[in-house]
Design a protein around this motif. Structure first.
Motif, PDB file in Angstrom:
ATOM      1  N   TYR A 188       0.846  -1.183   0.000  1.00 33.02           N
ATOM      2  CA  TYR A 188       0.000   0.000   0.000  1.00 33.02           C
ATOM      3  C   TYR A 188       0.892   1.246   0.000  1.00 33.02           C
ATOM      4  N   ARG A 189       0.487   2.234  -0.796  1.00 39.26           N
ATOM      5  CA  ARG A 189       1.185   3.522  -0.739  1.00 39.26           C
ATOM      6  C   ARG A 189       0.380   4.450   0.171  1.00 39.26           C
ATOM      7  N   VAL A 190       0.924   4.724   1.323  1.00 38.78           N
ATOM      8  CA  VAL A 190       0.272   5.583   2.307  1.00 38.78           C
ATOM      9  C   VAL A 190       1.126   6.826   2.506  1.00 38.78           C
ATOM     10  N   ASP A 191       0.527   7.987   2.345  1.00 39.26           N
ATOM     11  CA  ASP A 191       1.244   9.259   2.460  1.00 39.26           C
ATOM     12  C   ASP A 191       2.469   9.292   1.555  1.00 39.26           C
ATOM     13  N   GLY A 192       2.337   8.708   0.361  1.00 31.62           N
ATOM     14  CA  GLY A 192       3.389   8.782  -0.637  1.00 31.62           C
ATOM     15  C   GLY A 192       4.490   7.753  -0.513  1.00 31.62           C
ATOM     16  N   VAL A 193       4.431   6.873   0.490  1.00 32.24           N
ATOM     17  CA  VAL A 193       5.492   5.885   0.720  1.00 32.24           C
ATOM     18  C   VAL A 193       4.886   4.483   0.693  1.00 32.24           C
ATOM     19  N   LEU A 194       5.547   3.562  -0.015  1.00 31.43           N
ATOM     20  CA  LEU A 194       5.056   2.185  -0.129  1.00 31.43           C
ATOM     21  C   LEU A 194       5.428   1.354   1.098  1.00 31.43           C
ATOM     22  N   ILE A 252       3.217  30.218 -12.807  1.00 32.58           N
ATOM     23  CA  ILE A 252       3.693  28.830 -12.799  1.00 32.58           C
ATOM     24  C   ILE A 252       3.842  28.400 -11.348  1.00 32.58           C
ATOM     25  N   VAL A 253       3.220  27.296 -11.014  1.00 35.77           N
ATOM     26  CA  VAL A 253       3.298  26.740  -9.659  1.00 35.77           C
ATOM     27  C   VAL A 253       4.094  25.444  -9.709  1.00 35.77           C
ATOM     28  N   ALA A 254       5.044  25.283  -8.815  1.00 37.42           N
ATOM     29  CA  ALA A 254       5.716  23.994  -8.628  1.00 37.42           C
ATOM     30  C   ALA A 254       5.327  23.473  -7.258  1.00 37.42           C
ATOM     31  N   GLN A 255       5.120  22.177  -7.141  1.00 40.51           N
ATOM     32  CA  GLN A 255       4.679  21.651  -5.860  1.00 40.51           C
ATOM     33  C   GLN A 255       5.195  20.243  -5.589  1.00 40.51           C
ATOM     34  N   ARG A 256       5.243  19.919  -4.304  1.00 37.34           N
ATOM     35  CA  ARG A 256       5.556  18.582  -3.812  1.00 37.34           C
ATOM     36  C   ARG A 256       4.624  18.296  -2.652  1.00 37.34           C
ATOM     37  N   ILE A 268      -1.884  31.630 -19.581  1.00 32.86           N
ATOM     38  CA  ILE A 268      -1.606  30.225 -19.280  1.00 32.86           C
ATOM     39  C   ILE A 268      -1.118  30.118 -17.837  1.00 32.86           C
ATOM     40  N   ILE A 269      -1.751  29.243 -17.067  1.00 32.29           N
ATOM     41  CA  ILE A 269      -1.325  28.931 -15.707  1.00 32.29           C
ATOM     42  C   ILE A 269      -0.880  27.480 -15.690  1.00 32.29           C
ATOM     43  N   LEU A 270       0.364  27.246 -15.290  1.00 38.96           N
ATOM     44  CA  LEU A 270       0.943  25.904 -15.296  1.00 38.96           C
ATOM     45  C   LEU A 270       1.192  25.420 -13.877  1.00 38.96           C
ATOM     46  N   VAL A 271       0.987  24.124 -13.654  1.00 42.26           N
ATOM     47  CA  VAL A 271       1.353  23.477 -12.396  1.00 42.26           C
ATOM     48  C   VAL A 271       2.379  22.407 -12.732  1.00 42.26           C
ATOM     49  N   THR A 272       3.528  22.418 -12.066  1.00 38.85           N
ATOM     50  CA  THR A 272       4.603  21.495 -12.385  1.00 38.85           C
ATOM     51  C   THR A 272       4.950  20.629 -11.172  1.00 38.85           C
ATOM     52  N   GLY A 273       5.591  19.518 -11.456  1.00 38.67           N
ATOM     53  CA  GLY A 273       6.014  18.606 -10.402  1.00 38.67           C
ATOM     54  C   GLY A 273       6.000  17.182 -10.909  1.00 38.67           C
ATOM     55  N   PRO A 274       6.568  16.250 -10.150  1.00 37.56           N
ATOM     56  CA  PRO A 274       6.602  14.843 -10.569  1.00 37.56           C
ATOM     57  C   PRO A 274       5.243  14.185 -10.402  1.00 37.56           C
ATOM     58  N   THR A 275       5.126  12.962 -10.899  1.00 38.79           N
ATOM     59  CA  THR A 275       3.901  12.190 -10.723  1.00 38.79           C
ATOM     60  C   THR A 275       3.614  11.993  -9.236  1.00 38.79           C
ATOM     61  N   GLY A 276       2.365  12.186  -8.853  1.00 42.94           N
ATOM     62  CA  GLY A 276       1.988  11.999  -7.458  1.00 42.94           C
ATOM     63  C   GLY A 276       2.194  13.210  -6.585  1.00 42.94           C
ATOM     64  N   ALA A 277       2.494  14.370  -7.187  1.00 41.18           N
ATOM     65  CA  ALA A 277       2.740  15.576  -6.394  1.00 41.18           C
ATOM     66  C   ALA A 277       1.467  16.359  -6.117  1.00 41.18           C
ATOM     67  N   GLY A 278       0.332  15.911  -6.645  1.00 37.85           N
ATOM     68  CA  GLY A 278      -0.926  16.601  -6.387  1.00 37.85           C
ATOM     69  C   GLY A 278      -1.269  17.672  -7.397  1.00 37.85           C
ATOM     70  N   LYS A 279      -0.680  17.596  -8.587  1.00 33.70           N
ATOM     71  CA  LYS A 279      -0.929  18.639  -9.602  1.00 33.70           C
ATOM     72  C   LYS A 279      -2.397  18.678 -10.021  1.00 33.70           C
ATOM     73  N   THR A 280      -2.996  17.503 -10.241  1.00 29.25           N
ATOM     74  CA  THR A 280      -4.388  17.457 -10.682  1.00 29.25           C
ATOM     75  C   THR A 280      -5.320  18.046  -9.628  1.00 29.25           C
TER      76      THR A 280
END
Length: 515
Positions: free
Chosen positions: A160-166, A392-396, A264-276
């Motif tokens: 299970y991935r809980v709080d981003g950690v498997l 442009i927003v970057a997030q983790r 244009i407003i962009l949100v950046t970050g890796p997969t699973g960073a909460g961009k959506t």
């Protein structure tokens, strides 16, 4: 199998499996299934897999209680029909609630699995159904975002991935791999006969009063098919910008950017960073009867009332670029593109902004300023970027320290250097220890780290003149916090640990320390 039989399987309003007396295990093993008719007054159809022993048909007729036409199918077509007939068997709120009861429910379900070598020898599918329901119910109970079912030579690992950690939660005997994966594929209406290529599907479940969508992804591997179940809590579709944890000044700037009529407003970050989630929060802030808001996503994760959402389907040519071109002919005011991943989508997004639309999208980059270079690499001219980019927003996402067991301590010299507070002796940080409340992890829940670049006149000139990324970052963050500085503020406030901030911002943290 003929089109008529397929139509019969999919035309019913009530799932066919809820009315068929033949168990999935028997139909799968014997090659004979009963497909109820769409209309209650009709007889239905017996489906016979090519090569199956017709003597079993007598038993099926006895169970059904009347005779029906028999239709012979090729093995692959027969397997697809089973997916339609039995798709929702066992996925019900009562079953899910029972499966989720008790701390040791998942362990108990695994211990109760039959010891026979082949579960399909059983007269009932109940053990596998209960196990799958237990997996999903336990994932919901522990707030897991993903369930990984991974077959290996000596076991099937369930993580299970809980709080981003498997975390590995359980393992089951390898003999369960095939029936477990097949049953999940049936529930998600995937092709159980196809095991050589990846497949994606979806199913919806109800647990008490909570509605959960589950995205299913399969991938062939050496010891069988790996399955990842992504749990999407529909309540996330109702997020507001104020719920995201943006600092007050950053929240005000974000609301100002969303108030612009175009850009244009962009949100950046890796997969699973909460961009959506951030994009959906922005759409919720803009959602009004006076605006036509359209999206093209891959896939549509959450349904938002009042917004037209379109899903990418590359098999039929429905790409991001094709979807974006189409929705621009639907008289939109605001457009959301799930991701800008190619030159064509980038160019259309820029043109949409130039023609008076507000465009929201995501880009996979490690920082906010890096998104500018990424769009340049896609072939978008610098003068067009200068004219259209608004913010442009970057997030983790970082884990929050458990409020019951977090331990305070005085940081050493190296940590003070990372914090930019060398020589201070009055600084207190917190670190995880672990307790029963947080299941010994030391963390409970997650919060966001953010950096926001507002494109002002100076930055527009820098973008237009192809300035270096470092120079643009120096101007953009002269008075605004970077991701790392935002993380440091959370660490100083005791919300998270410095180690957790470094886990998601290690590169920037090392630059601050001069590593």
């Amino acid at each position: 199998m003929t089109d008529t039989a397929t139509d019969t399987a999919t035309a019913t309003d009530t799932p066919a499996a809820s009315r068929t007396p033949v168990t999935y295990a028997f139909a799968r093993q014997a090659g004979i299934a009963f497909q109820p008719a769409a209309n209650p007054g009709d007889a239905g159809i017996f489906l016979l897999r090519s090569g199956a022993d017709r003597r079993a048909l007598l038993e099926v007729r006895r169970v059904v209680g009347h005779t029906c036409p028999v239709r012979e199918c090729a093995p692959a077509d027969y397997d697809r029909a089973l997916s339609d007939i039995y798709a929702w068997t066992g996925v019900g709120s009562e079953t899910m609630e029972e499966a989720g009861e008790g701390e040791d429910s998942l362990t108990r379900l695994i211990d109760e699995m039959p010891r026979s070598e082949d579960l399909l020898d059983s007269d009932s599918d109940a053990p596998i159904i209960r196990l799958i329901n237990g997996l999903i119910a336990e994932a919901v109970r522990t707030a897991a975002s993903d369930v990984h079912v991974e077959p290996f030579e000596d076991r099937v690992s369930i993580r299970y991935r809980v709080d981003g950690v498997l975390h590995e939660t359980a393992s089951v005997p390898p003999r369960l791999a095939s029936p477990l994966v097949s049953r999940i594929k049936v529930m998600a209406r995937l092709d159980i006969a196809e095991k050589r290529i990846p497949q994606d599907g979806r199913l919806s479940i109800t647990l008490g009063r909570q509605s959960v969508d589950v995205r299913v992804s399969t991938l062939p591997s050496r010891h069988g098919e790996r399955v990842v179940l992504r749990l999407l809590d529909n309540s996330a579709a109702r997020f507001r910008l104020a719920d995201l944890g943006l600092p007050a000044a950053m929240l005000a700037d974000m609301e100002k950017a969303l108030a612009q009529p175009n850009g244009i407003i962009l949100v950046t970050g890796p997969t699973g960073a909460g961009k959506t989630t951030t994009l959906y929060a922005g759409l919720n802030a803009l959602n009004a009867e006076s605006r036509n808001i359209l999206t093209v996503e891959d896939p549509v994760e959450y349904a938002i009332d009042g917004i037209g959402q379109t899903q990418v389907n590359t098999k039929v040519g429905m790409t991001f670029a094709a979807g974006l071109r189409a929705i621009l002919r639907q008289d939109p005011d605001i457009v959301m593109v799930g991701e800008i991943r190619d030159a064509e989508t980038a160019r259309i997004a820029v043109q949409a902004s130039l023609t008076g639309h507000l465009v929201l999208s995501t880009v996979h980059t490690n920082s906010a300023v890096a998104a500018i270079a990424r769009l340049r690499d896609m072939g978008v001219e610098s003068y067009l970027l200068a004219s259209t980019l608004t913010a442009i927003v970057a997030q983790r996402l970082v884990r929050r320290l458990c409020g019951h067991c977090a331990e305070s301590y005085t940081p050493d010299a190296a940590e003070l250097d990372l914090l930019g507070l060398a020589g201070r002796s009055d600084i207190t940080l917190h670190r995880p220890t672990g307790c029963s409340q947080c299941k010994q992890t030391g963390y409970d829940g997650r919060t966001g780290l953010y950096e926001l670049v507002m494109v002002d006149d100076t930055l527009r000139k820098q973008i237009h003149d192809d300035a270096r990324e470092a120079d643009m970052a120096a101007h953009a963050f002269a008075k605004r916090p970077t991701l790392f500085r935002n993380g440091v503020e959370l660490a100083l406030a005791g919300t998270t640990s410095l180690a957790e901030v470094l886990r998601v911002c290690r590169e920037e943290g090392e630059r601050h320390a001069g590593v």
